[in-house]
Scaffold this active site. Structure first.
Site, mmCIF file in Angstrom:
data_model
loop_
_atom_site.group_PDB
_atom_site.id
_atom_site.type_symbol
_atom_site.label_atom_id
_atom_site.label_comp_id
_atom_site.label_asym_id
_atom_site.label_seq_id
_atom_site.Cartn_x
_atom_site.Cartn_y
_atom_site.Cartn_z
ATOM 1 N N SER A 46 0.875 -1.169 0.000
ATOM 2 C CA SER A 46 0.000 0.000 0.000
ATOM 3 C C SER A 46 0.911 1.217 0.000
ATOM 4 O O SER A 46 1.753 1.363 0.897
ATOM 5 C CB SER A 46 -0.892 -0.013 1.245
ATOM 6 O OG SER A 46 -1.884 0.981 1.126
ATOM 7 N N GLU A 47 0.781 2.070 -1.008
ATOM 8 C CA GLU A 47 1.829 3.073 -1.234
ATOM 9 C C GLU A 47 1.875 4.178 -0.178
ATOM 10 O O GLU A 47 2.776 4.998 -0.177
ATOM 11 C CB GLU A 47 1.734 3.663 -2.648
ATOM 12 C CG GLU A 47 0.500 4.476 -2.951
ATOM 13 C CD GLU A 47 -0.584 3.659 -3.633
ATOM 14 O OE1 GLU A 47 -0.617 2.420 -3.441
ATOM 15 O OE2 GLU A 47 -1.418 4.257 -4.343
ATOM 16 N N ASN A 48 0.903 4.187 0.748
ATOM 17 C CA ASN A 48 1.022 5.130 1.860
ATOM 18 C C ASN A 48 1.958 4.605 2.944
ATOM 19 O O ASN A 48 2.139 5.272 3.963
ATOM 20 C CB ASN A 48 -0.354 5.462 2.441
ATOM 21 C CG ASN A 48 -1.112 4.239 2.889
ATOM 22 O OD1 ASN A 48 -1.111 3.216 2.217
ATOM 23 N ND2 ASN A 48 -1.754 4.333 4.022
#
Lengths: 218, 237
Positions: A46-48
């Site tokens: 998850s790119e966060n």
């Protein structure tokens, strides 16, 4: 019958391989997580800032500090790791993520993708899409074959502002599965109930049909 | 003591922020945002701010509160949905917006904190993001690619939210509330950190510190964290 969203996700899940690190975009791509084959180890990024994204939390156990890139509450798994946004896009840029699945408004027959902006409409931003498409080695697009007006989304060239150039490798639509080759789209599978004629008619970009084209098994 | 960076509260921490300044604000969506400093900025009424932040909050929370008071002149973000007042100001021309890829945003902050004036990234090559920017070809691990040169971000203040900190400004973040906070903490000319808990010096394991205190100028314990959830998604037991 054309594939529904879940069937598109299920077909894309067949592209997963044991040990893959995978980034799933918002929308249909997120559903791919529901169809990871039994016994296969896949780590969702998850790119966060999370590797090892788990399922939604049990009611009452949600944690405001723990969300995915769609801002949904999620959980971790044994083996999960947190990191900051620079490292997150660092691993994406460095090609460490094995597979990226994202939605699109248009794909061109050379692999260009447009999925962030419609001129004249409120522009919300590209988020991480431009970073992902610029670096991912293996990009699969999940989308409907045509827009709501019935216009093909598989085009000779994108009419909308580009998100990334020559990056899409494969497309799974409600009508079929297509590789992006030097000669344009190549139909390798078709949905039950659709015909090659229908696919030809609804594909505006260059299209070839694989000699071993077959019905999608989902 | 020269290294005691603790201030009493958000109002004091932000008291020197002036009209027209550029500020970085950490957070992803509403996760890991400096709630107390945003409230204090709204109270102070400072205007014409340029805000560098991944998102712009929602209508009634986060940076959305500053937008309501028309304190923001320009937003530099990667994604600005979920905010009707933002959209209104954008369409009416009251607000300027610069949209940049999320990884580029993170890395432009990181570069500043590492003292490097530019980065080269493939993100945005061939798109309108690349317009007017210098590009170069580089080969990495045998693969040649075109890269876009992007400037490191400068800001008057960086405002970040951490989980725990100590009087010297050492910070630890929690879960995905880390996001943009560490790079922004490194990038500000002056960095303010608000934390949920200030612990005694020595209590934070030096092996576990995410942001060393050298990057932090002021730290305070925030109050009444709401930690709003944007998309509550759960499953049944």
């Amino acid at each position: 019958m054309p594939l529904d969203k879940n069937q598109i996700a299920k077909r894309i899940a067949q592209e997963l391989q044991d040990g893959f690190y995978v980034n799933l975009g918002i929308g249909i791509p997120t559903l791919v997580a529901n169809y990871i084959p039994e016994g296969m180890e896949v780590v969702l990024q998850s790119e966060n800032g999370l590797l090892g994204m788990g399922p939604f939390p049990i009611e009452g156990e949600e944690d405001a500090d723990l969300i995915n890139a769609g801002k949904q509450t999620i959980t971790t798994l044994p083996g999960s790791a947190f990191f900051d946004s620079a490292m997150s896009f660092g691993m994406i840029r460095a090609g460490k993520v094995n597979l990226t699945v994202l939605g699109a408004m248009e794909v061109a027959d050379n692999g260009d993708i447009a999925n962030w902006k419609v001129p004249g409409k409120m522009v919300k931003g590209m988020g991480g899409a431009m970073d992902l498409v610029a670096s991912a080695k293996n990009i699969i697009v999940a989308m409907q074959h045509t827009d709501k007006a019935g216009n093909s989304k598989l085009l000779p060239s994108c009419s909308l502002p580009i998100t990334g150039l020559r990056c899409v490798k494969k497309i799974v639509t409600d009508l079929g599965v297509f590789n992006v080759t030097e000669n344009g789209f190549e139909c390798i599978e078709y949905a039950t109930g659709t015909t090659i004629e229908e696919i030809k008619q609804k594909t505006a970009g260059r299209l070839s049909i694989s000699p071993v084209v077959k019905e999608i098994a989902v | 003591m020269g290294l005691n960076k603790i201030v009493a509260n958000a109002d004091i921490a932000i008291q020197d922020i002036q009209d027209g300044m550029t500020i970085m604000l950490g957070g992803f969506g509403l996760c890991g945002i400096p709630e107390n400093c945003i409230t204090a900025l709204v109270k102070k009424g400072v205007k014409n701010l340029t805000c560098i932040s991944n998102n712009a909050g929602v209508d009634d929370f986060g940076i959305g509160l500053m937008l309501q008071q028309k304190q923001v002149k320009k937003m530099i973000s990667s994604y600005v949905g979920e905010n009707a007042e933002f959209e209104r100001q954008l369409l009416s021309g009251e607000l300027e917006v610069e949209l940049i890829p999320q990884g580029t945003l993170a890395t432009r902050c990181m570069a500043t904190g590492y003292g490097m004036p530019v980065i080269y990234t493939p993100a945005g090559v061939g798109t309108e993001v690349a317009e007017g920017k210098e590009t170069r070809h580089f080969t990495m691990y045998g693969e040649e690619k075109e890269y876009l040169m992007e400037r490191a971000f400068e800001s008057d203040y960086a405002i970040v939210k951490a989980w725990k900190g100590d009087s010297q400004g050492n910070l630890i973040y929690r879960e995905t509330a880390r996001n943009f906070n560490p790079m922004m903490a490194m990038a500000g000319r002056i960095t303010i950190a608000e934390v949920e808990e200030i612990v005694e010096l020595g209590e934070l394991d030096p092996d576990h510190i995410h942001t060393p205190g050298i990057y932090v100028h002021k730290i305070f314990k925030g109050e009444n964290y709401q930690k709003r959830i944007e998309q509550l998604t759960v499953r049944k037991k």
